[in-house]
Design a protein around this motif. Sequence first.
Motif, PDB file in Angstrom:
ATOM      1  N   HIS A  20       0.826  -1.218   0.000  1.00  0.00           N
ATOM      2  CA  HIS A  20       0.000   0.000   0.000  1.00  0.00           C
ATOM      3  C   HIS A  20       0.858   1.265   0.000  1.00  0.00           C
ATOM      4  CE1 HIS A  20      -2.390  -3.184   1.924  1.00  0.00           C
ATOM      5  NE2 HIS A  20      -3.457  -2.566   1.452  1.00  0.00           N
ATOM      6  N   THR A  21       0.368   2.272  -0.725  1.00  0.00           N
ATOM      7  CA  THR A  21       0.806   3.647  -0.523  1.00  0.00           C
ATOM      8  C   THR A  21      -0.288   4.316   0.293  1.00  0.00           C
ATOM      9  OG1 THR A  21       2.189   3.841  -2.494  1.00  0.00           O
ATOM     10  CG2 THR A  21       1.203   5.865  -1.650  1.00  0.00           C
ATOM     11  N   HIS A  22       0.042   4.691   1.513  1.00  0.00           N
ATOM     12  CA  HIS A  22      -0.925   5.330   2.413  1.00  0.00           C
ATOM     13  C   HIS A  22      -0.757   6.844   2.275  1.00  0.00           C
ATOM     14  CE1 HIS A  22      -1.479   1.460   4.631  1.00  0.00           C
ATOM     15  NE2 HIS A  22      -0.221   1.276   4.268  1.00  0.00           N
ATOM     16  N   PHE A  23      -1.853   7.544   2.021  1.00  0.00           N
ATOM     17  CA  PHE A  23      -1.713   8.993   1.849  1.00  0.00           C
ATOM     18  C   PHE A  23      -2.947   9.744   2.340  1.00  0.00           C
ATOM     19  CE2 PHE A  23      -3.680   7.489  -2.047  1.00  0.00           C
ATOM     20  CZ  PHE A  23      -4.527   8.500  -2.481  1.00  0.00           C
ATOM     21  N   ILE A  24      -2.744  11.010   2.610  1.00  0.00           N
ATOM     22  CA  ILE A  24      -3.796  11.929   3.062  1.00  0.00           C
ATOM     23  C   ILE A  24      -3.989  12.986   1.982  1.00  0.00           C
ATOM     24  CG2 ILE A  24      -4.448  13.635   4.821  1.00  0.00           C
ATOM     25  CD1 ILE A  24      -4.303  10.838   5.961  1.00  0.00           C
ATOM     26  N   ILE A  25      -5.249  13.280   1.650  1.00  0.00           N
ATOM     27  CA  ILE A  25      -5.542  14.397   0.754  1.00  0.00           C
ATOM     28  C   ILE A  25      -6.964  14.867   1.032  1.00  0.00           C
ATOM     29  CG2 ILE A  25      -6.326  12.908  -1.147  1.00  0.00           C
ATOM     30  CD1 ILE A  25      -5.120  15.023  -3.075  1.00  0.00           C
ATOM     31  N   GLN A  42       7.812   4.321  -5.673  1.00  0.00           N
ATOM     32  CA  GLN A  42       7.604   5.019  -6.940  1.00  0.00           C
ATOM     33  C   GLN A  42       6.155   5.483  -7.066  1.00  0.00           C
ATOM     34  OE1 GLN A  42       9.954   5.968  -9.333  1.00  0.00           O
ATOM     35  NE2 GLN A  42       8.158   7.174  -9.908  1.00  0.00           N
ATOM     36  N   PHE A  43       5.219   4.676  -6.560  1.00  0.00           N
ATOM     37  CA  PHE A  43       3.812   5.103  -6.562  1.00  0.00           C
ATOM     38  C   PHE A  43       3.667   6.437  -5.834  1.00  0.00           C
ATOM     39  CE2 PHE A  43       1.686   0.610  -6.729  1.00  0.00           C
ATOM     40  CZ  PHE A  43       2.182   0.440  -8.011  1.00  0.00           C
ATOM     41  N   GLY A  44       4.316   6.537  -4.658  1.00  0.00           N
ATOM     42  CA  GLY A  44       4.216   7.763  -3.877  1.00  0.00           C
ATOM     43  C   GLY A  44       4.757   8.964  -4.635  1.00  0.00           C
ATOM     44  N   LYS A  45       5.888   8.779  -5.309  1.00  0.00           N
ATOM     45  CA  LYS A  45       6.471   9.876  -6.099  1.00  0.00           C
ATOM     46  C   LYS A  45       5.570  10.253  -7.266  1.00  0.00           C
ATOM     47  CE  LYS A  45      11.197   8.418  -5.040  1.00  0.00           C
ATOM     48  NZ  LYS A  45      12.413   7.782  -5.585  1.00  0.00           N
ATOM     49  N   THR A  46       5.064   9.243  -7.965  1.00  0.00           N
ATOM     50  CA  THR A  46       4.218   9.506  -9.140  1.00  0.00           C
ATOM     51  C   THR A  46       2.911  10.165  -8.734  1.00  0.00           C
ATOM     52  OG1 THR A  46       5.187   7.600 -10.273  1.00  0.00           O
ATOM     53  CG2 THR A  46       3.098   8.437 -11.140  1.00  0.00           C
ATOM     54  N   LEU A  47       2.321   9.710  -7.643  1.00  0.00           N
ATOM     55  CA  LEU A  47       1.092  10.325  -7.141  1.00  0.00           C
ATOM     56  C   LEU A  47       1.332  11.803  -6.852  1.00  0.00           C
ATOM     57  CD1 LEU A  47      -1.791  10.289  -5.951  1.00  0.00           C
ATOM     58  CD2 LEU A  47      -0.782   9.472  -3.801  1.00  0.00           C
ATOM     59  N   THR A  48       2.424  12.117  -6.183  1.00  0.00           N
ATOM     60  CA  THR A  48       2.740  13.509  -5.849  1.00  0.00           C
ATOM     61  C   THR A  48       2.904  14.350  -7.115  1.00  0.00           C
ATOM     62  OG1 THR A  48       3.852  12.793  -3.827  1.00  0.00           O
ATOM     63  CG2 THR A  48       4.375  15.002  -4.638  1.00  0.00           C
ATOM     64  N   GLU A  49       3.642  13.814  -8.097  1.00  0.00           N
ATOM     65  CA  GLU A  49       3.889  14.539  -9.351  1.00  0.00           C
ATOM     66  C   GLU A  49       2.599  14.765 -10.131  1.00  0.00           C
ATOM     67  OE1 GLU A  49       6.626  11.953 -11.208  1.00  0.00           O
ATOM     68  OE2 GLU A  49       8.317  12.482  -9.902  1.00  0.00           O
ATOM     69  N   GLU A  50       1.769  13.739 -10.225  1.00  0.00           N
ATOM     70  CA  GLU A  50       0.559  13.831 -11.044  1.00  0.00           C
ATOM     71  C   GLU A  50      -0.487  14.752 -10.428  1.00  0.00           C
ATOM     72  OE1 GLU A  50       0.155  12.520 -14.155  1.00  0.00           O
ATOM     73  OE2 GLU A  50       2.300  12.117 -13.891  1.00  0.00           O
ATOM     74  N   VAL A  51      -0.607  14.718  -9.098  1.00  0.00           N
ATOM     75  CA  VAL A  51      -1.545  15.637  -8.441  1.00  0.00           C
ATOM     76  C   VAL A  51      -1.076  17.075  -8.627  1.00  0.00           C
ATOM     77  CG1 VAL A  51      -2.393  16.424  -6.183  1.00  0.00           C
ATOM     78  CG2 VAL A  51      -2.442  13.987  -6.752  1.00  0.00           C
ATOM     79  N   ALA A  52       0.233  17.310  -8.514  1.00  0.00           N
ATOM     80  CA  ALA A  52       0.780  18.668  -8.612  1.00  0.00           C
ATOM     81  C   ALA A  52       0.520  19.305  -9.961  1.00  0.00           C
ATOM     82  CB  ALA A  52       2.285  18.628  -8.316  1.00  0.00           C
ATOM     83  N   LYS A  53       0.535  18.508 -11.019  1.00  0.00           N
ATOM     84  CA  LYS A  53       0.367  19.100 -12.349  1.00  0.00           C
ATOM     85  C   LYS A  53      -1.042  18.965 -12.918  1.00  0.00           C
ATOM     86  CE  LYS A  53       2.134  15.084 -14.937  1.00  0.00           C
ATOM     87  NZ  LYS A  53       3.283  14.573 -15.702  1.00  0.00           N
ATOM     88  N   ASP A  54      -1.949  18.326 -12.181  1.00  0.00           N
ATOM     89  CA  ASP A  54      -3.308  18.144 -12.690  1.00  0.00           C
ATOM     90  C   ASP A  54      -4.159  19.378 -12.400  1.00  0.00           C
ATOM     91  OD1 ASP A  54      -6.272  17.111 -12.515  1.00  0.00           O
ATOM     92  OD2 ASP A  54      -5.144  15.597 -13.635  1.00  0.00           O
ATOM     93  N   THR A  81      -7.307  19.832 -12.470  1.00  0.00           N
ATOM     94  CA  THR A  81      -8.622  19.644 -11.840  1.00  0.00           C
ATOM     95  C   THR A  81      -8.562  19.817 -10.327  1.00  0.00           C
ATOM     96  OG1 THR A  81      -8.340  17.243 -11.629  1.00  0.00           O
ATOM     97  CG2 THR A  81      -9.349  18.064 -13.659  1.00  0.00           C
ATOM     98  N   PHE A  82      -7.336  19.765  -9.767  1.00  0.00           N
ATOM     99  CA  PHE A  82      -7.200  19.970  -8.326  1.00  0.00           C
ATOM    100  C   PHE A  82      -6.919  21.433  -8.028  1.00  0.00           C
ATOM    101  CE2 PHE A  82      -5.867  15.475  -8.783  1.00  0.00           C
ATOM    102  CZ  PHE A  82      -6.758  14.883  -7.900  1.00  0.00           C
ATOM    103  N   THR A  83      -7.532  21.933  -6.966  1.00  0.00           N
ATOM    104  CA  THR A  83      -7.278  23.306  -6.534  1.00  0.00           C
ATOM    105  C   THR A  83      -5.918  23.382  -5.832  1.00  0.00           C
ATOM    106  OG1 THR A  83      -8.251  23.023  -4.335  1.00  0.00           O
ATOM    107  CG2 THR A  83      -9.763  23.599  -6.145  1.00  0.00           C
ATOM    108  N   PRO A  84      -5.345  24.586  -5.726  1.00  0.00           N
ATOM    109  CA  PRO A  84      -4.080  24.721  -4.985  1.00  0.00           C
ATOM    110  C   PRO A  84      -4.182  24.190  -3.561  1.00  0.00           C
ATOM    111  CG  PRO A  84      -4.508  26.704  -6.244  1.00  0.00           C
ATOM    112  CD  PRO A  84      -5.741  25.854  -6.377  1.00  0.00           C
ATOM    113  N   GLU A  85      -5.315  24.389  -2.922  1.00  0.00           N
ATOM    114  CA  GLU A  85      -5.498  23.904  -1.550  1.00  0.00           C
ATOM    115  C   GLU A  85      -5.501  22.377  -1.509  1.00  0.00           C
ATOM    116  OE1 GLU A  85      -6.731  27.969  -1.929  1.00  0.00           O
ATOM    117  OE2 GLU A  85      -7.452  26.179  -3.002  1.00  0.00           O
ATOM    118  N   GLU A  86      -6.164  21.769  -2.482  1.00  0.00           N
ATOM    119  CA  GLU A  86      -6.201  20.301  -2.536  1.00  0.00           C
ATOM    120  C   GLU A  86      -4.806  19.735  -2.792  1.00  0.00           C
ATOM    121  OE1 GLU A  86     -10.785  19.615  -4.169  1.00  0.00           O
ATOM    122  OE2 GLU A  86      -9.125  19.915  -5.603  1.00  0.00           O
ATOM    123  N   LYS A  87      -4.072  20.370  -3.689  1.00  0.00           N
ATOM    124  CA  LYS A  87      -2.706  19.915  -3.966  1.00  0.00           C
ATOM    125  C   LYS A  87      -1.824  20.020  -2.723  1.00  0.00           C
ATOM    126  CE  LYS A  87      -2.829  21.141  -8.884  1.00  0.00           C
ATOM    127  NZ  LYS A  87      -2.237  21.972  -9.954  1.00  0.00           N
TER     128      LYS A  87
END
Length: 442
Positions: A118-123, A199-211, A213-219
């Motif tokens: 698992h990659t455990h994350f908060i958002i 790598q999942f954790g890194k990719t998740l961070t990168e993809e959320v940052a450049k997407d 559809t997410f607001t700055p607060e969500e990112k």
Amino acid sequence: MNQQPVEGFSKLSKQRKIDWLIKEYLSDDRSYEQILQQYWNGDAILQKLHEEFSENTISNFYMPYGIAPNFLIDGKLLALPMAVEESSVVAAASKAAKFWIDKGGFKTTIINTKKLGHTHFIINVEPHKLQHFFNFKLKKRLFEATEEITKNMRNRGGGILNIRLIDKTADLENYFQLKASFDTVDSMGANFINSCLEQFGKTLTEEVAKDETFTPEEKDSLQIVMNILSNFTPDCIVRAEVSCKIEDLKDDSGISNEEFATKFKRAVTIAEIEPFRATTHNKGIMNGVDAVVIATGNDFRATEACAHAYAAKDGKYTSLTHCTIDGGVFRFWIDLPISVGVVGGLTNLHPLVKFSLALLGKPSAQELMSILAVSGLAQNFAAIRSLVTTGIQKGHMKMHLLNILNQLGATEEEKNHFVTYFKDKTVTHHEVISQFNSLRAQ
């Protein structure tokens, strides 16, 4: 003694580590150094190899390495290597193997080999929005980003099987998981799985940052908590079983086959419904499993954690083994969740691990899963057989007799005397000491 904290202990030489311990904790008694040195390997290269298995090594801790012969498993006759210090484990396994050898032996089935991480994350984002992002963008990128890591594993027939987004916000605010399943073929796969997850954790961070559809607060709310495999592998399962007609059970305890079968099944049922009994029941199973796990260089802590979690998976701790009597046929089996490897780790380094795997015919990981399940089932069969007939202490204390005599400093002649003396008597610690003192007094 007034011990002081030590700085840089790991950087000290082995001798300086020993010197410090003896001075600080053992009243400068150098006899303890001799105890440590007794267990050093005479081969300096082999000793260095052992010291590099772990940190701050000052000696080796030996365990008996025994053999349980006559295991007929899926038509193959095997002798199982067992590294275990508890009296009667090897003897019990051997006795169970011999009992079943003329009744078709042990049959096994690999139910699944799926491992999890698992990659455990908060958002702080709406779950449906995150799920849409995962389905249409992230999942594909996760597979692409790990292609280099998984290349060799995919060439061997394994790799990442699936990735899912798990919403855990009902349990913890803003908590989600990337849950991935893996096939690691003949390796236990911990390093492989953890590398993929990181790598999942890194990719998740990168993809959320450049997407967009997410607001700055969500990112900004995204936090990768941890990326780690799970030692609970409820979908990495092997079944081992024995069965025969009740008329063929032929127990030598003096009770009828029917009574033996009935008593045996009742004992298993009690372990299924009573957690206090189930705990000891399953501990006995793991006596057999762990002994072979250790001998083959695998992680017995992981196998223990997984087995006990599986025993409680339905909300109540219960037996790992089960028994039925149907149509005059006695059947006894175990479904064991277990994740092991035959390549990587100590399997290519520890000489006795190499010996163990060679002894077992250089099994695949799946074949080793089967052997481990059989070892646990055999141990459990032997224990229950004793419990419902002669009682557990008779056989166990006979095996423990030599331990007591060694503690008393008995000579070989005295040991032989007491083995004969207790052949038809119940062994108790008190009685052994009493008889030993009487003999010495004479």
